[in-house]
Write a protein that holds these residues in place. Structure first.
Motif, PDB file in Angstrom:
ATOM      1  N   LYS A   1       0.871  -1.170   0.000  1.00  0.00           N
ATOM      2  CA  LYS A   1       0.000   0.000   0.000  1.00  0.00           C
ATOM      3  C   LYS A   1       0.911   1.222   0.000  1.00  0.00           C
ATOM      4  N   VAL A   2       0.896   1.967  -1.082  1.00  0.00           N
ATOM      5  CA  VAL A   2       1.878   3.020  -1.307  1.00  0.00           C
ATOM      6  C   VAL A   2       1.495   4.283  -0.540  1.00  0.00           C
ATOM      7  N   ALA A   3       2.463   4.829   0.184  1.00  0.00           N
ATOM      8  CA  ALA A   3       2.267   6.099   0.879  1.00  0.00           C
ATOM      9  C   ALA A   3       2.817   7.254   0.055  1.00  0.00           C
ATOM     10  N   PHE A   4       4.012   7.074  -0.491  1.00  0.00           N
ATOM     11  CA  PHE A   4       4.664   8.095  -1.310  1.00  0.00           C
ATOM     12  C   PHE A   4       5.308   7.422  -2.513  1.00  0.00           C
ATOM     13  N   ALA A   5       5.258   8.106  -3.645  1.00  0.00           N
ATOM     14  CA  ALA A   5       5.987   7.685  -4.833  1.00  0.00           C
ATOM     15  C   ALA A   5       7.020   8.748  -5.159  1.00  0.00           C
ATOM     16  N   GLY A   6       8.210   8.311  -5.555  1.00  0.00           N
ATOM     17  CA  GLY A   6       9.245   9.250  -5.965  1.00  0.00           C
ATOM     18  C   GLY A   6       9.181   9.507  -7.458  1.00  0.00           C
ATOM     19  N   LEU A   7       9.434  10.758  -7.844  1.00  0.00           N
ATOM     20  CA  LEU A   7       9.496  11.109  -9.264  1.00  0.00           C
ATOM     21  C   LEU A   7      10.949  11.128  -9.719  1.00  0.00           C
ATOM     22  N   ASN A   8      11.165  10.625 -10.936  1.00  0.00           N
ATOM     23  CA  ASN A   8      12.502  10.564 -11.516  1.00  0.00           C
ATOM     24  C   ASN A   8      12.412  10.837 -13.009  1.00  0.00           C
ATOM     25  N   PHE A   9      13.542  11.207 -13.617  1.00  0.00           N
ATOM     26  CA  PHE A   9      13.503  11.527 -15.037  1.00  0.00           C
ATOM     27  C   PHE A   9      13.163  10.318 -15.896  1.00  0.00           C
ATOM     28  N   ILE A  10      13.423   9.109 -15.394  1.00  0.00           N
ATOM     29  CA  ILE A  10      13.019   7.941 -16.176  1.00  0.00           C
ATOM     30  C   ILE A  10      11.501   7.917 -16.364  1.00  0.00           C
ATOM     31  N   ASP A  11      10.753   8.474 -15.405  1.00  0.00           N
ATOM     32  CA  ASP A  11       9.294   8.548 -15.552  1.00  0.00           C
ATOM     33  C   ASP A  11       8.932   9.409 -16.757  1.00  0.00           C
ATOM     34  N   VAL A  12       9.659  10.511 -16.932  1.00  0.00           N
ATOM     35  CA  VAL A  12       9.428  11.406 -18.070  1.00  0.00           C
ATOM     36  C   VAL A  12       9.772  10.694 -19.379  1.00  0.00           C
ATOM     37  N   TYR A  13      10.909   9.985 -19.381  1.00  0.00           N
ATOM     38  CA  TYR A  13      11.304   9.268 -20.592  1.00  0.00           C
ATOM     39  C   TYR A  13      10.256   8.225 -20.977  1.00  0.00           C
ATOM     40  N   GLN A  14       9.711   7.536 -19.979  1.00  0.00           N
ATOM     41  CA  GLN A  14       8.692   6.517 -20.255  1.00  0.00           C
ATOM     42  C   GLN A  14       7.390   7.163 -20.698  1.00  0.00           C
ATOM     43  N   ARG A  15       6.992   8.229 -20.046  1.00  0.00           N
ATOM     44  CA  ARG A  15       5.745   8.912 -20.411  1.00  0.00           C
ATOM     45  C   ARG A  15       5.801   9.468 -21.828  1.00  0.00           C
ATOM     46  N   SER A  16       6.962  10.015 -22.210  1.00  0.00           N
ATOM     47  CA  SER A  16       7.088  10.657 -23.522  1.00  0.00           C
ATOM     48  C   SER A  16       7.235   9.661 -24.659  1.00  0.00           C
ATOM     49  N   GLY A  17       7.565   8.404 -24.341  1.00  0.00           N
ATOM     50  CA  GLY A  17       7.775   7.401 -25.376  1.00  0.00           C
ATOM     51  C   GLY A  17       9.235   7.183 -25.717  1.00  0.00           C
ATOM     52  N   LEU A  18      10.150   7.966 -25.118  1.00  0.00           N
ATOM     53  CA  LEU A  18      11.571   7.742 -25.352  1.00  0.00           C
ATOM     54  C   LEU A  18      11.973   6.337 -24.913  1.00  0.00           C
ATOM     55  N   TYR A  19      11.414   5.897 -23.782  1.00  0.00           N
ATOM     56  CA  TYR A  19      11.538   4.506 -23.336  1.00  0.00           C
ATOM     57  C   TYR A  19      10.140   3.889 -23.451  1.00  0.00           C
ATOM     58  N   PRO A  20       9.843   3.177 -24.542  1.00  0.00           N
ATOM     59  CA  PRO A  20       8.477   2.694 -24.779  1.00  0.00           C
ATOM     60  C   PRO A  20       8.015   1.690 -23.717  1.00  0.00           C
ATOM     61  N   LEU A  21       6.716   1.757 -23.405  1.00  0.00           N
ATOM     62  CA  LEU A  21       6.083   0.843 -22.459  1.00  0.00           C
ATOM     63  C   LEU A  21       4.895   0.154 -23.124  1.00  0.00           C
ATOM     64  N   PRO A  22       4.561  -1.046 -22.673  1.00  0.00           N
ATOM     65  CA  PRO A  22       3.280  -1.630 -23.096  1.00  0.00           C
ATOM     66  C   PRO A  22       2.142  -0.808 -22.484  1.00  0.00           C
ATOM     67  N   LEU A  23       1.153  -0.493 -23.301  1.00  0.00           N
ATOM     68  CA  LEU A  23       0.096   0.429 -22.865  1.00  0.00           C
ATOM     69  C   LEU A  23      -1.237  -0.294 -22.676  1.00  0.00           C
ATOM     70  N   PRO A  24      -2.106   0.227 -21.782  1.00  0.00           N
ATOM     71  CA  PRO A  24      -1.873   1.352 -20.876  1.00  0.00           C
ATOM     72  C   PRO A  24      -0.903   0.955 -19.765  1.00  0.00           C
ATOM     73  N   ALA A  25      -0.188   1.937 -19.212  1.00  0.00           N
ATOM     74  CA  ALA A  25       0.861   1.650 -18.243  1.00  0.00           C
ATOM     75  C   ALA A  25       0.692   2.510 -17.004  1.00  0.00           C
ATOM     76  N   VAL A  26       0.740   1.868 -15.841  1.00  0.00           N
ATOM     77  CA  VAL A  26       0.804   2.612 -14.582  1.00  0.00           C
ATOM     78  C   VAL A  26       2.211   3.159 -14.444  1.00  0.00           C
ATOM     79  N   MET A  27       2.329   4.438 -14.067  1.00  0.00           N
ATOM     80  CA  MET A  27       3.615   5.102 -14.029  1.00  0.00           C
ATOM     81  C   MET A  27       4.273   4.993 -12.656  1.00  0.00           C
ATOM     82  N   GLY A  28       5.545   5.385 -12.596  1.00  0.00           N
ATOM     83  CA  GLY A  28       6.286   5.453 -11.343  1.00  0.00           C
ATOM     84  C   GLY A  28       7.175   4.260 -11.112  1.00  0.00           C
TER      85      GLY A  28
END
Length: 325
Positions: free
Chosen positions: A35-62
């Motif tokens: 049960k998550v209390a806090f999630a950390g943000l990192n630049f890899i999240d941006v790369y994944q969101r933008s498609g620079l690092y492709p993910l199978p979609l839909p994708a939960v982030m973080g």
């Protein structure tokens, strides 16, 4: 039972982040649900969101978080329900719950809060492996830390000083430069006002540095090769300004027999033994006050898009978190 989660349904800018309701998963063999209390943000999240690092979609982030174990699958011995834990290198933390391989979960000492746990895992262990393993700094070494006032940069600067290095940093404003200096940087170059290549050469009397820790990428990479000592190390661990153009290996010869590496945390916390070593050393330093962990901003889960815009704007002066409960 449904839970809230931030997902992307297609790559894009921060507006691609959508607050959805999805089914809560059950842990399988070797897994635990947190049960998550806090999630950390990192630049890899941006790369994944933008498609620079492709993910199978839909994708939960973080890719980093902390909370409490509430269920375990068959065969799990590493953690137990009710235990406070933190993790990195597993996607899905922008959610009320996430299922994680149990070996990746690190128990939190009583003195470390869940916010601190979420803030230190990915960036702290990254700083740890960079300074302790990729190029193990020693007394008398000189290093250049780009983005020295960012989340990794502030931790990396402190660890580099602990290891006896002379630390040069770059920063985008006087305020950020002051922050980097407060964490031990010996000199900080304002890259918007001065050419960092010329400044590094001036500050080192033309000798250059043993190693560059570069998370910026395109804007800094080639100039960085010009300020490394012969047989120096270019450690490229991110690309906040964009990916680096292809490099002819002969260039490394021309610049002095340089080493170039592109590591990631997955290569340096590949098993539980290494994961526990790095994380527990970081926790000890936070506990004894020799490593300052700075949380810059905390956003609610539903404001994940605003949090992404904040880190993309190079505004960070420490760690950015999402608070989930």
């Amino acid at each position: 039972m449904p839970m809230k989660a931030i997902r992307i349904h297609q790559p894009g800018d921060a507006s691609a982040l959508v607050l959805d309701e999805i089914p809560t998963l059950e842990p399988g063999p070797g897994e635990a649900r947190v049960k998550v209390a806090f999630a950390g943000l990192n630049f890899i999240d941006v790369y994944q969101r933008s498609g620079l690092y492709p993910l199978p979609l839909p994708a939960v982030m973080g890719n980093e978080g902390a909370g409490v174990v509430d269920a375990v699958g068959e065969g799990v011995t590493e953690v137990q329900p009710g235990q406070r834990v933190a993790f990195a290198m597993h996607r899905g933390s922008y959610a009320e719950a996430v299922v994680v391989p149990a070996w990746k979960l690190v128990p939190l000492p009583e003195t470390i809060s869940e916010a601190q746990g979420a803030a230190i895992m990915l960036q702290g262990m990254t700083a740890h492996y960079l300074a302790s393993s990729t190029y193990p700094l020693k007394a008398g070494d000189t290093c250049l830390v780009h983005a020295a006032a960012g989340g990794v940069g502030l931790l990396l600067t402190q660890i580099a000083k602990k290891r006896g290095a002379w630390v040069l940093g770059t920063a985008g404003s006087a305020q950020k430069a002051a922050l980097a200096r407060s964490m031990g940087a010996d000199e900080v170059i304002l890259y918007r006002e001065a050419d960092f290549e010329a400044e590094v050469k001036r500050l080192t009397g033309g000798a250059g540095v043993n190693v560059i820790y570069d998370a910026v990428g395109r804007d800094t990479f080639l100039k960085g090769l010009n300020v490394l000592k012969p047989r120096g190390y270019m450690v490229l661990y991110g690309a906040s300004s964009g990916p680096v153009e292809p490099v002819d290996p002969q260039l490394l010869n021309q610049k002095g027999g340089l080493f170039l590496t592109r590591p990631s945390l997955a290569h340096y916390a590949a098993n539980r033994e290494e994961l526990l070593w790095r994380s527990q050393e970081l926790f000890t330093w936070v506990e004894d006050g020799s490593l300052q962990l700075r949380v810059d901003q905390t956003f609610p889960l539903g404001e994940a898009a605003a949090a992404h815009r904040y880190i993309e704007g190079r505004n960070t002066q420490g760690k950015v978190l999402l608070q989930i409960r």
